[in-house]
Design a protein around this motif. Structure first.
Motif, PDB file in Angstrom:
ATOM      1  N   SER A 285       0.833  -1.126   0.382  1.00 54.92           N
ATOM      2  CA  SER A 285       0.220   0.152  -0.032  1.00 54.92           C
ATOM      3  C   SER A 285       1.094   1.073   0.108  1.00 54.92           C
ATOM      4  O   SER A 285       0.716   2.685  -1.147  1.00 54.92           O
ATOM      5  N   PHE A 286       1.761   1.065   0.627  1.00 57.92           N
ATOM      6  CA  PHE A 286       2.502   2.555   1.140  1.00 57.92           C
ATOM      7  C   PHE A 286       3.262   2.165  -0.448  1.00 57.92           C
ATOM      8  O   PHE A 286       3.430   3.483  -1.087  1.00 57.92           O
ATOM      9  N   ARG A 287       4.226   1.246  -1.214  1.00 59.22           N
ATOM     10  CA  ARG A 287       4.733   1.504  -3.026  1.00 59.22           C
ATOM     11  C   ARG A 287       3.836   1.981  -3.671  1.00 59.22           C
ATOM     12  O   ARG A 287       4.125   3.017  -4.047  1.00 59.22           O
ATOM     13  N   SER A 288       2.407   1.786  -3.319  1.00 58.38           N
ATOM     14  CA  SER A 288       1.352   2.152  -4.627  1.00 58.38           C
ATOM     15  C   SER A 288       1.016   3.397  -4.545  1.00 58.38           C
ATOM     16  O   SER A 288       1.212   4.899  -5.594  1.00 58.38           O
ATOM     17  N   PHE A 289       0.820   4.175  -3.028  1.00 59.13           N
ATOM     18  CA  PHE A 289       1.299   5.434  -2.498  1.00 59.13           C
ATOM     19  C   PHE A 289       2.312   6.417  -3.308  1.00 59.13           C
ATOM     20  O   PHE A 289       1.737   6.979  -3.726  1.00 59.13           O
ATOM     21  N   ILE A 290       3.425   5.847  -2.879  1.00 58.03           N
ATOM     22  CA  ILE A 290       4.723   6.399  -2.612  1.00 58.03           C
ATOM     23  C   ILE A 290       4.470   6.434  -4.734  1.00 58.03           C
ATOM     24  O   ILE A 290       5.224   7.795  -4.991  1.00 58.03           O
ATOM     25  N   ASP A 291       4.945   5.514  -5.269  1.00 60.97           N
ATOM     26  CA  ASP A 291       5.157   5.442  -6.665  1.00 60.97           C
ATOM     27  C   ASP A 291       3.943   6.813  -7.675  1.00 60.97           C
ATOM     28  O   ASP A 291       4.609   7.505  -8.178  1.00 60.97           O
ATOM     29  N   ALA A 292       2.751   6.692  -6.564  1.00 61.83           N
ATOM     30  CA  ALA A 292       1.633   8.192  -6.838  1.00 61.83           C
ATOM     31  C   ALA A 292       2.779   9.295  -7.088  1.00 61.83           C
ATOM     32  O   ALA A 292       2.468   9.971  -7.868  1.00 61.83           O
ATOM     33  N   LEU A 293       2.629   9.870  -6.106  1.00 60.51           N
ATOM     34  CA  LEU A 293       2.941  11.164  -5.478  1.00 60.51           C
ATOM     35  C   LEU A 293       4.475  11.381  -6.777  1.00 60.51           C
ATOM     36  O   LEU A 293       4.526  12.442  -6.533  1.00 60.51           O
ATOM     37  N   GLU A 294       5.014  10.149  -6.609  1.00 55.08           N
ATOM     38  CA  GLU A 294       6.692  10.597  -7.303  1.00 55.08           C
ATOM     39  C   GLU A 294       6.061  10.903  -8.939  1.00 55.08           C
ATOM     40  O   GLU A 294       6.451  11.458  -9.165  1.00 55.08           O
ATOM     41  N   THR A 295       4.731  10.603  -9.515  1.00 51.04           N
ATOM     42  CA  THR A 295       4.812  10.347 -10.578  1.00 51.04           C
ATOM     43  C   THR A 295       3.934  11.771 -10.789  1.00 51.04           C
ATOM     44  O   THR A 295       4.095  12.514 -11.680  1.00 51.04           O
ATOM     45  N   VAL A 296       3.207  12.297  -9.508  1.00 53.61           N
ATOM     46  CA  VAL A 296       2.674  13.296  -9.486  1.00 53.61           C
ATOM     47  C   VAL A 296       3.879  14.364  -9.729  1.00 53.61           C
ATOM     48  O   VAL A 296       3.121  15.752 -10.422  1.00 53.61           O
ATOM     49  N   SER A 297       4.753  14.320  -8.705  1.00 53.02           N
ATOM     50  CA  SER A 297       5.643  15.374  -8.557  1.00 53.02           C
ATOM     51  C   SER A 297       6.560  15.965  -9.923  1.00 53.02           C
ATOM     52  O   SER A 297       6.387  16.562  -9.710  1.00 53.02           O
ATOM     53  N   LEU A 298       6.445  14.606 -10.432  1.00 50.93           N
ATOM     54  CA  LEU A 298       7.926  14.948 -11.275  1.00 50.93           C
ATOM     55  C   LEU A 298       6.629  15.505 -12.698  1.00 50.93           C
ATOM     56  O   LEU A 298       7.331  15.944 -14.179  1.00 50.93           O
TER      57      LEU A 298
END
Length: 488
Positions: free
Chosen positions: A329-342
């Motif tokens: 769950s954390f990894r999905s959250f982190i991946d999505a945040l990185e995608t948005v931030s980039l």
């Protein structure tokens, strides 16, 4: 004699594959006998034999004084009516413009991670492409070239988003031998510029420049059917396709209890509503609800699921969850945040131009009220920013990508403890950055709004990583999958 027969069969199969793949569409001409002789360095007799076999197998038809033309129709095209194979101009335009905003920033970042060894590997692969390359393999080889740089980021969510857009699948029709040669030389030129650091995606990846060569817009097609041709459900489904569906449902329900969206005593939505919201089967929602009952998070009352715990009691349940589920769950959250931030800076700048002044002022007021209200709800400011940006994105493909990403970035459904351990000041700093962005938008400073929005999301991503580290989850979270596998 035997050698000539083998050669004619080899060339026949090459052209046959190009017809079957749609690189030579129905009605388009194939190279004449004279062109085949020059292209493959064969005799006129061998070239005529190739044409005769293609005609006998009903791939082409010939007539005196004219070049052979394709008559073969792919079964897939006959079943679908060719609508997926030949997207119209508006779809192509929307995909291309969406890619400028979403794909180009990721390409730049991926390039910054590349080494000279990476460029050497790509050059070796490009050298393998020639006129004898099977047509069915060519789109995949070209797609791998452009996907390679984004793969360097090592983020599965980013790759699923890129695949959903369909930009890397676009090819012109007809996709002939001349264009193959042109495109191969173009890629070598691009690779050389990448090595020198003089590559500019905005200029070099313009479809008008690559595919048209200044000759006007040709018909386009996709080498395979991207999710963007089935808006909007298919984009969301494609991005979420690799999720562990059952855990995604019950982890999100727990998060909604933590955020206060579901309160103790509330009745959960029906199975039909949950199936629609999470794009899962009835069996998946049933198993998720059953697991929540086992954890005593919910209880059954008159065949309905009722929330049994308050937000304050959820930390007691947290310790009972499988650490692998938590980390996923954390990894999905982190991946999505990185995608948005980039990617969000260009999207925010695009959206700002279409945002009414009244809505910009309302956003500033809402985030300002949160800052002055004392206790902050974690990441609600960035949630407000994202919703404002997404609601005013003019490109449909891009908007659907961000709507799908929003499901992975439930900023108001944070796991227990994120605001504890002295993190209130860090969250306040994110609020202040988001307020600065909203103030810039209300003041008409669109570029500054985009820059501050990107910074707010970068800070949010950093805060989640810091929390994972403090809780002892970071190492296991980053091992949920190995990002280097995307380069293979």
């Amino acid at each position: 004699m035997r050698g000539a027969v083998i050669l004619s069969q080899t060339i026949y199969r090459t052209i046959k594959e190009k017809i079957e793949c749609g690189l030579y569409p129905v009605g388009s001409p194939i190279p004449s006998c004279a062109e085949l002789c020059k292209m493959y360095r064969i005799s006129e007799k061998t070239a005529r034999r190739v044409v005769e076999i293609l005609e006998k197998e009903k791939f082409i038809e010939t007539s005196r004084g004219k070049r052979p033309r394709v008559i073969f129709k792919r079964r897939e095209a006959e079943k679908s009516g060719s609508t997926a194979e030949r997207p119209d101009y508006e779809v192509i335009r929307d995909i291309s413009l969406s890619a400028r905003v979403f794909y180009y920033p990721l390409l730049r970042y991926g390039l910054s991670l590349c080494t000279q060894e990476d460029f050497d590997e790509l050059e070796t692969r490009l050298s393998c492409i020639n006129e004898m390359t099977p047509a069915c393999e060519l789109p995949g080889m070209l797609r791998h070239f452009w996907r390679f740089f984004v793969s360097k980021i090592g983020n599965a969510m980013i790759l699923r988003c890129i695949d959903s857009i369909g930009y890397l699948e676009l090819v012109p029709m007809p996709y002939d031998i001349e264009f193959e040669q042109f495109y191969r030389e173009y890629l070598f030129d691009i690779l050389s510029k990448m090595r020198r650091g003089s590559f500019d995606p905005q200029e070099e990846l313009d479809i008008q420049r690559i595919f048209l060569r200044g000759e006007g817009l040709p018909p386009m097609r996709c080498a395979s059917t991207p999710a963007s041709l089935g808006w909007p459900h298919s984009i969301s489904a494609n991005i979420r396709k690799d999720d562990a569906k059952i855990s995604a449902v019950y982890m999100d329900i727990i998060g909604r209890i933590v955020s206060g969206e579901y309160k103790q005593g509330d009745i959960l939505p029906s199975h039909a509503a949950l199936c629609k919201e999470y794009s899962v089967s009835h069996d998946s929602t049933s198993r998720a609800i059953r697991y929540l009952r086992e954890l005593k998070v919910i209880r059954s009352e008159r065949r309905k699921s009722v929330v049994a715990l308050s937000a304050a009691e959820i930390p007691l349940v947290w310790s009972k969850l499988d650490i692998k589920i938590i980390c996923r769950s954390f990894r999905s959250f982190i991946d999505a945040l990185e995608t948005v931030s980039l990617t969000i800076e260009d999207a925010a700048l695009l959206s700002a131009g279409d945002t009414p002044a009244a809505e910009a002022a309302a956003l500033r007021g809402a985030i300002g009220d949160g800052l002055r209200g004392g206790e902050l709800t974690s990441f609600c400011a960035t949630k407000e920013l994202l919703e404002m940006i997404v609601s005013h994105i003019p490109y449909r493909t891009l908007r659907e990508i961000y709507l799908a990403l929003k499901k992975y970035t439930p900023f108001d459904r944070v796991v227990p403890g994120l605001l504890r351990n002295g993190r209130e000041e860090a969250v306040r700093a994110i609020y202040q950055k988001a307020y600065g962005a909203a103030n810039a938008l209300a003041s008409g400073e669109n570029k500054y709004f985009a820059e501050l929005s990107a910074k707010a999301f970068q800070m949010s991503a950093g805060e989640v990583l810091a929390y994972c580290k403090d809780m002892g989850y970071l190492e296991a979270t980053m091992k949920v999958y190995d990002g280097t596998i995307f380069l293979k």
